[in-house]
Design an enzyme around this catalytic site. Structure first.
Site, PDB file in Angstrom:
ATOM      1  N   GLY A 147       0.477  -1.223   0.001  1.00  0.00           N
ATOM      2  CA  GLY A 147       0.029   0.086   0.089  1.00  0.00           C
ATOM      3  C   GLY A 147       0.551   1.182  -0.276  1.00  0.00           C
ATOM      4  CD  GLN A 157       3.789   5.822   2.382  1.00  0.00           C
ATOM      5  OE1 GLN A 157       2.533   4.952   2.255  1.00  0.00           O
ATOM      6  NE2 GLN A 157       4.176   5.243   3.251  1.00  0.00           N
ATOM      7  CB  CYS A 215       5.763   1.686   6.705  1.00  0.00           C
ATOM      8  SG  CYS A 215       5.391   3.339   6.557  1.00  0.00           S
ATOM      9  CG  LEU A 216       6.732   1.188   0.708  1.00  0.00           C
ATOM     10  CD1 LEU A 216       5.654   1.494  -0.443  1.00  0.00           C
ATOM     11  CD2 LEU A 216       7.535  -0.658   0.325  1.00  0.00           C
ATOM     12  CG  HIS A 223       0.247   0.765   7.045  1.00  0.00           C
ATOM     13  ND1 HIS A 223       1.476   0.227   7.966  1.00  0.00           N
ATOM     14  CD2 HIS A 223       0.281   1.642   6.511  1.00  0.00           C
ATOM     15  CE1 HIS A 223       2.264   1.131   7.533  1.00  0.00           C
ATOM     16  NE2 HIS A 223       2.254   1.858   6.488  1.00  0.00           N
ATOM     17  CD  GLU A 224      -0.932   2.064   2.499  1.00  0.00           C
ATOM     18  OE1 GLU A 224      -0.486   4.283   2.920  1.00  0.00           O
ATOM     19  OE2 GLU A 224       0.420   1.643   3.040  1.00  0.00           O
ATOM     20  CG  HIS A 282       0.944   6.704   6.041  1.00  0.00           C
ATOM     21  ND1 HIS A 282       1.517   6.928   6.513  1.00  0.00           N
ATOM     22  CD2 HIS A 282       1.802   5.232   5.491  1.00  0.00           C
ATOM     23  CE1 HIS A 282       3.433   6.132   6.725  1.00  0.00           C
ATOM     24  NE2 HIS A 282       2.688   5.434   6.161  1.00  0.00           N
TER      25      HIS A 282
END
Length: 182
Positions: free
Chosen positions: A46, A51, A89-90, A131-132, A135
């Site tokens: 995701g 991000q 996480c990226l 998670h997204e 963000h």
């Protein structure tokens, strides 16, 4: 392809709540494409607009061969928790930790054309939606960890070669959690 740079932990945009999308236009469709291309290139499960430095409530996902996106998401979470599910996480390259999340999530929002969408997910998909969406609220997965795990994570972050930025401010989730961080 329109691959964008992924913002790393410490960038203030990751701690800023994103604004709701009001214009479902060509720019939004470009943003969804950029998010998708960047997520697939990373690769990740995701990616949220903050991000890549865009303060809008949009995320993409690729879980269990399901590729999609959601605009202006609103979540309904189950009371059942997966206490030990690994999460990364990226924006925290190479790091993953057990992070409590609801086992099931229903995500309501819109597609890039403004059409209403309802998505349901369990396990990894539910984790991705949470998670997204976090963000988009300026919340990071480290905020969800128990204090002992968070301390270990912060040590690893400080030691990571990409680090060098100041420690985060821990925020409480705006989602109904009964005062408990999920």
């Amino acid at each position: 392809m329109a691959i964008q740079s992924i913002r790393l932990f410490g960038d203030p945009v990751l701690r800023t709540a994103a604004a709701p999308v009001v214009d479902f236009d060509k720019e939004l469709r470009k943003l969804v494409k950029d998010l998708t291309d960047t997520m697939m290139d990373a690769p990740g499960a995701g990616l949220a607009a903050p991000q890549i430095g865009v303060g809008l409530r949009v995320f993409t996902y690729y879980v269990d061969d399901r590729l999609g996106h959601l605009v202006n998401p609103d979540l309904d979470l189950s009371a059942d928790l997966d206490e030990d599910g690994e999460e990364g996480c990226l924006s925290f390259p190479g790091l993953s930790y057990p992070t409590p999340r609801a086992v099931r999530a229903v995500a309501k929002g819109f597609d890039m054309h403004g059409e209403p969408v309802t998505l349901e997910g369990t396990d990894l998909m539910a984790r991705c939606f949470q998670h997204e969406t976090d963000h988009l609220d300026g919340i990071l997965f480290i905020d969800r960890m128990d204090p002992k795990q968070r301390k270990l994570a912060m040590k690893a972050i400080r030691e990571a070669e990409w680090s060098g930025l100041s420690a985060p401010v821990i925020k409480m989730s705006p989602h109904a959690t009964g005062g408990r961080a999920l």
